[in-house]
Enzyme design. Structure first.
Site, PDB file in Angstrom:
ATOM      1  N   GLU A 195      74.566  14.243  28.212  1.00  0.00           N
ATOM      2  CA  GLU A 195      73.461  14.751  29.014  1.00  0.00           C
ATOM      3  C   GLU A 195      73.821  15.127  30.456  1.00  0.00           C
ATOM      4  O   GLU A 195      73.255  14.580  31.410  1.00  0.00           O
ATOM      5  CB  GLU A 195      72.310  13.740  28.993  1.00  0.00           C
ATOM      6  CG  GLU A 195      71.747  13.579  27.591  1.00  0.00           C
ATOM      7  CD  GLU A 195      70.501  12.712  27.524  1.00  0.00           C
ATOM      8  OE1 GLU A 195      70.198  12.000  28.504  1.00  0.00           O
ATOM      9  OE2 GLU A 195      69.826  12.755  26.485  1.00  0.00           O
ATOM     10  N   GLU A 315      70.943  14.168  19.748  1.00  0.00           N
ATOM     11  CA  GLU A 315      69.893  13.169  19.948  1.00  0.00           C
ATOM     12  C   GLU A 315      68.534  13.832  19.799  1.00  0.00           C
ATOM     13  O   GLU A 315      68.291  14.920  20.335  1.00  0.00           O
ATOM     14  CB  GLU A 315      69.963  12.536  21.338  1.00  0.00           C
ATOM     15  CG  GLU A 315      71.156  11.655  21.594  1.00  0.00           C
ATOM     16  CD  GLU A 315      71.091  10.989  22.971  1.00  0.00           C
ATOM     17  OE1 GLU A 315      69.978  10.920  23.560  1.00  0.00           O
ATOM     18  OE2 GLU A 315      72.143  10.568  23.468  1.00  0.00           O
TER      19      GLU A 315
END
Length: 501
Positions: A195, A315
């Protein structure tokens, strides 16, 4: 617009009644693909024989936290967890970690050894535990993706490096893991950093903040030591003023693709979440959820649809507590393409998470770390996919590689009352070993008194020695060794046998 950091809090998950598809039972009847190392061709991932495969897996977190090990081992044996994942039809583990586990002496905490649980993890450091998880996953036909989640256990970072963990350390640690699992095709790839988000950019040209350039530098370094791995590159948060989920914005790929020295190794990765993580403008669009395929196309789906590269949704998750979240997950599963219709010509995915203690999503397991949330798991049934061949040995692109070994026993000293001996284990096959076992039988009353670089059991005169966590991996044509003390002396050298996987 910003994703909340996951909190280690258990949450209650609302139940939405959905019919459960056959899921794991149905896909296990299909012919298994997935042998050897994998490579890409257009938007597909192919195995060593050129068969398309689909990553349909689960995130099991904890190595990135202060525990320095996957969570839940305070409650259960790690093998029972992996067995349960496989039984539910998940075929891949994404394992987040922080660079802390590569520091010398890092030890896991929160492992229950009572009642024989996790017995073979006792005394191991964090990397040793990771070795055992990788080995057992491979034996069950699961693949593993290592996810560099954080520079340290303190929390997520926007960029891939910090003052405490500079880029040189990040790359050195990536290379260390790539080398550690070289020849073990259970580990199919590395997710370079979790991320990236503002101020991380894509294509801006600033070497300090351009994630695309950093991914190229790191990816090529990883491939320099293990060219068989897939390199998984997440997006950023903002591109040309358009923001989205952390790591979920891959708009820049169209203009600035990642360039790797080894062809056929690049997979792009996005993350996508529901309102239990954060609000986004598209959730309040009057056309929701019909608007969502267009949103996903814009941020990351176009890469797949234009045949640029494979796309892996690394995810996605939700507590399912709201109707919006329920509708979001149903729409996303449909977008990811049901396996029964599209097979391996699909988006790849790993659901967040196995753990129930992800505060803003919950998990597939409920708070007791045993019971399956069948409603949440049921949403995923249509996109689960077949498992892979067991073993997890090496062999690169050669699906016909074999694992075999030989052992040589040498008495190094004998003083009558006792003696020392060394055993050399040699890989005589064409595949890297992930583990080995050596057995011999003494004709006398000899008993092992101590052993180093292996563990052992003895029944009568028969001794069985099994590799330690650090020396189970043996490349073709190379050797490792272990030693022991025993008594009384005068045993001579018995015949030894070696079994490899």
């Amino acid at each position: 617009m910003f994703r909340n950091l996951r909190r280690a809090l258990c949450v209650a998950v609302a139940a939405l009644l959905l019919p459960l598809a056959a899921g794991a039972q149905a896909v296990e009847a299909e012919a298994a693909a997935g042998a050897g190392y994998w490579h890409t061709s257009g938007r597909q991932i192919l195995d060593s024989a050129g068969q398309p495969v689909r990553i349909a897996g689960i995130n099991w977190f904890g190595f990135e936290t202060a525990n320095n090990v996957v969570h839940g081992l305070w409650s259960r044996d790690y093998k029972s967890m992996i067995d349960q994942m496989k039984s539910l039809g998940y075929n891949t583990l994404r394992i987040p970690y922080s660079d802390d586990i590569l520091k010398s002496g890092t030890a896991p905490t929160g492992i229950d050894f009572s009642g024989g649980k996790n017995a073979d993890l006792q005394g191991l450091g964090s990397l040793g535990v990771l070795d055992r998880i990788v080995a057992y996953a491979g034996q069950g036909g699961l693949k593993v993706i290592l996810d560099r989640h954080r520079p340290d256990a303190a929390g997520q970072s926007a960029l891939w490096c910090t003052a405490a963990v500079p880029e040189s350390t990040w790359i050195a640690n990536l290379k260390s893991l790539a080398a550690r699992y070289r020849g073990q095709d259970t580990v199919i790839g590395i997710d370079l950093h979790n991320e990236p988000h503002d101020p991380a950019c894509w294509g801006c040209g600033d070497t300090a903040t351009d994630w695309r350039l950093a991914a190229e530098r790191a990816g090529n370094e990883v491939l320099s030591v293990n060219p068989d791995l897939l390199i998984l590159v997440e997006g950023v948060q903002t591109f040309n003023g358009v923001s989205g989920w952390w790591g979920g914005n891959l708009m820049g790929v169209a203009q600035y693709p990642v360039r790797l020295d080894v062809p056929g190794r690049l997979v792009y990765s996005a993350h996508d979440y529901a309102t239990s993580v954060a609000q986004q403008s598209w959730f309040s669009d009057p056309s929701f959820p019909a608007n969502m395929p267009g949103v996903w196309d814009r941020y990351w789906g176009y890469i797949f649809k234009q045949n640029i590269a494979p796309v892996w949704l690394g995810e996605f998750g939700t507590t399912l507590a709201s109707t919006v979240d329920q509708r979001w997950l149903a729409a996303l599963v449909d977008y990811l393409r049901p396996t029964s219709t599209y097979g391996g010509d699909s988006f790849h995915w790993t659901f967040w998470s196995w753990n129930p203690n992800s505060g803003d999503t919950g998990g597939i397991l409920k708070d007791d770390w045993q019971t399956v949330d069948t409603v949440k798991d049921g949403y995923l049934a249509s996109i689960k996919a077949p498992g892979f061949p067991t073993g997890g040995g090496g062999g690169g692109d050669d699906g016909g590689s074999t694992a075999s070994c030989s052992a040589t026993y040498t008495t190094t000293s004998d003083w009558g009352g006792g003696f020392n001996a060394d055993v050399k284990v040699t890989n005589t096959g064409t595949a890297a070993l992930s583990s080995w076992k050596v057995t011999w039988t003494w004709s006398g009353a000899q008993r092992v008194t101590s052993m180093w670089n292996a563990s052992y059991t003895q029944s009568g005169g028969t001794v069985t020695a099994v590799n330690a966590a650090h020396n189970g991996t043996v490349a073709p044509g190379t050797s490792t060794s272990f030693g022991f003390g025993a008594a009384p002396g005068g045993a001579g050298a018995p015949a030894v046998s070696c079994t490899a996987t």
